[in-house]
Design an enzyme around this catalytic site. Structure first.
Site, PDB file in Angstrom:
ATOM      1  N   GLU A 182      -3.063  -8.413   3.296  1.00 44.98           N
ATOM      2  CA  GLU A 182      -3.276  -9.013   4.546  1.00 44.98           C
ATOM      3  C   GLU A 182      -4.815  -8.899   4.838  1.00 44.98           C
ATOM      4  O   GLU A 182      -5.288  -9.722   5.902  1.00 44.98           O
ATOM      5  CB  GLU A 182      -2.424  -8.206   5.578  1.00 44.98           C
ATOM      6  CG  GLU A 182      -2.975  -6.727   5.776  1.00 44.98           C
ATOM      7  CD  GLU A 182      -2.369  -5.804   4.909  1.00 44.98           C
ATOM      8  OE1 GLU A 182      -1.880  -6.141   3.903  1.00 44.98           O
ATOM      9  OE2 GLU A 182      -2.453  -4.645   5.171  1.00 44.98           O
ATOM     10  N   HIS A 227      -3.948  -4.552  -0.094  1.00 39.84           N
ATOM     11  CA  HIS A 227      -3.487  -4.995   1.023  1.00 39.84           C
ATOM     12  C   HIS A 227      -3.811  -6.439   0.939  1.00 39.84           C
ATOM     13  O   HIS A 227      -4.767  -7.004   1.291  1.00 39.84           O
ATOM     14  CB  HIS A 227      -4.657  -4.263   2.185  1.00 39.84           C
ATOM     15  CG  HIS A 227      -4.308  -2.950   2.480  1.00 39.84           C
ATOM     16  ND1 HIS A 227      -3.406  -2.559   3.481  1.00 39.84           N
ATOM     17  CD2 HIS A 227      -4.919  -1.714   1.882  1.00 39.84           C
ATOM     18  CE1 HIS A 227      -3.463  -1.285   3.521  1.00 39.84           C
ATOM     19  NE2 HIS A 227      -4.222  -0.743   2.666  1.00 39.84           N
ATOM     20  N   CYS A 286       0.767  -1.159   0.012  1.00 43.02           N
ATOM     21  CA  CYS A 286      -0.155  -0.223   0.116  1.00 43.02           C
ATOM     22  C   CYS A 286       0.875   1.403  -0.093  1.00 43.02           C
ATOM     23  O   CYS A 286       1.612   1.368  -1.134  1.00 43.02           O
ATOM     24  CB  CYS A 286      -1.011   0.075   1.227  1.00 43.02           C
ATOM     25  SG  CYS A 286      -2.247   1.096   0.981  1.00 43.02           S
TER      26      CYS A 286
END
Lengths: 203, 262
Positions: A183, A181, A83
């Protein structure tokens, strides 16, 4: 050979903990890196990040982390930006005035041209061959940003569809950046991160 | 193409997930971790956690809860609301594992602090929560849960969004929240003139009302709560009924891929 250690640059970035949790979930050892000597033990270095480009670069500079990051990258070891961390890899950013970046991948960070915010799930369109990214072609990832990395074509691996396509993944050898992202991109992020860590820890 | 989002709203009171009716009457649902893990497993697009008794009791954000959720391995973006009173607390919420903070009380009492939060975290991390309704004269009003007062939307509030300090507005039909197909679409019509990115919440239960919400150009997400708590794979079921909407399609994945790594 000792087990690889994944380092995460610890400069107060919001998503460092979430990225670290995913790395742990994938079975890798990780550590936070916030001083020069920490870099010695690291196999792959992650630069996480949410927020504004100038304050992130300011934090890295104040903590004397810029040079160790550049030395680490110049040694050929993998560096991964996530990011805002991806944007920090660029030469500069126009966010809140002109700020110099890490300069690890040529390009400039500029305000999105086709929308004010790019928030939500979007489909990755791989435009270049990449052992890590190509298998994720057509999958959805979660984005949350208002500035984009404008890089020369040869470094662009993936884009997302918009009025003007937005750069999603950049890569220059072992320097890899993701605007989304991983994650919090559910199964898509999990699989891409698994491939990334497998390749970069095998390097 | 950027997808519109189906947001799972999880309302927490006294440490338990509750079914809320107009933020006035509550029925217990279960433990937050279990409810949130289900939404994550079923592939919801984002999870909105609102801890509704933090501000009322002058408590700080529930960092312990966010940390518990994040460490449990949730792979879905989390938006958190409850007890955020200043910039430091907002940053703490993000560090604990939330992707975005949702601000409500602070918008009423201290918009300058919202500006500080945005400067630190970026406007992309800030959602403004606006409980609204329509009065007898057809005027839209902004409701304050703490003082129970109704007031008109003001320029200061709107400028926070226009200036990019807040990226999206969570527009709540507070009186119809928790009721079936009750969202008052006149609110959306009255909000059209502001041209702001909206997450709609409150009484959006059926696929018909959700489709209508997603049809509106300024609606970027629709949040639903109670309906997702009563059946297995509720998210996929609902998404399969919304195939014509511009949202991420339902997906089913083999959990064994995760179990191998757990």
């Amino acid at each position: 050979m000792s087990a690889p250690i994944i380092g995460l640059v610890d400069y107060g970035a919001g998503n460092a903990a979430s990225v670290r949790r995913l790395i742990s979930k994938l079975g890798y050892r990780s550590r936070l890196v916030n001083k020069h000597e920490d870099f010695e033990f690291v196999t792959v270095l992650f630069v996480p990040g949410v927020g504004a480009f100038p304050s992130a670069m300011e934090a890295l500079t104040k903590m004397n982390l810029v040079k160790p990051i550049l030395d680490f990258a110049n040694s050929g070891k993998p560096v991964v930006g996530v990011c805002l961390g991806m944007q920090l890899l660029a030469d500069s950013s126009e966010e809140m005035g002109l700020t110099k970046g890490l300069g690890l991948i040529p390009g400039e960070v500029k305000a999105l041209s086709s929308m004010e915010w790019h928030i939500g799930w979007n489909t990755l369109d791989c435009v270049g061959e990449c052992s890590i990214a190509s298998k994720s072609d057509g999958q959805n990832f979660y984005y949350n940003h208002s500035y984009e990395f404008q890089a020369p074509k040869e470094y662009i691996v993936g884009v997302v569809e918009a009025e003007n396509p937005i750069v999603s993944i950049v890569r220059k050898h072992n320097i890899f950046g993701m605007q989304f992202h991983p994650e919090i991109s559910q199964i898509s992020g999990f699989k891409l991160m698994r491939r990334l860590l497998e390749e970069f820890t095998d390097a | 193409m950027l997808k519109k989002r189906l947001t799972g709203a999880v309302t927490i009171r006294n440490g338990m997930v509750v079914q809320s009716f107009g933020y006035n009457r509550y029925l217990p649902i279960g433990k937050p971790k279990v409810v949130i893990e289900n939404l994550d497993r079923w592939g919801i697009d984002e999870i909105f956690i609102q801890v509704i008794d933090r501000s009322a009791k002058s408590l700080e954000p529930d960092i312990e809860l966010i940390d518990e959720i994040a460490t449990s391995g949730i792979l879905t973006p989390i938006m958190y609301a409850g007890g955020i009173q200043n910039e430091a607390q907002a940053a703490q919420v993000i560090r604990a594992g939330a992707e975005r903070v949702c601000i409500d009380t602070l918008l009423h009492i201290n918009p300058d602090e919202v500006e500080k939060i945005a400067k630190r975290l970026g406007g992309q991390a800030i959602v403004g929560s606006l409980p609204v309704g329509i009065d007898n004269n057809g005027i839209i009003y902004w409701y304050n849960y703490q003082t129970k007062e109704k007031r008109l939307l003001n320029d200061r509030l709107l400028s926070l969004v226009k200036d990019g300090l807040i990226s999206e507005i969570l527009l709540i039909d507070w009186q119809n929240e928790g009721f079936d197909e009750a969202f008052d679409f006149r609110i959306l019509e009255l909000f059209e003139k502001y041209n702001l990115p909206l997450i709609l919440f409150g009484g959006l239960t059926s696929e018909k009302t959700l489709k209508k919400a997603f049809d509106a150009p300024m609606v970027v997400a629709a949040a639903i709560g109670n309906r997702l708590n009563y059946s297995e794979h509720a998210v996929q079921t609902l998404k399969n009924q919304l195939t014509s909407a511009p949202i991420r399609t339902a997906y089913y994945h083999d959990r064994s891929i995760f179990k191998h790594y757990d």
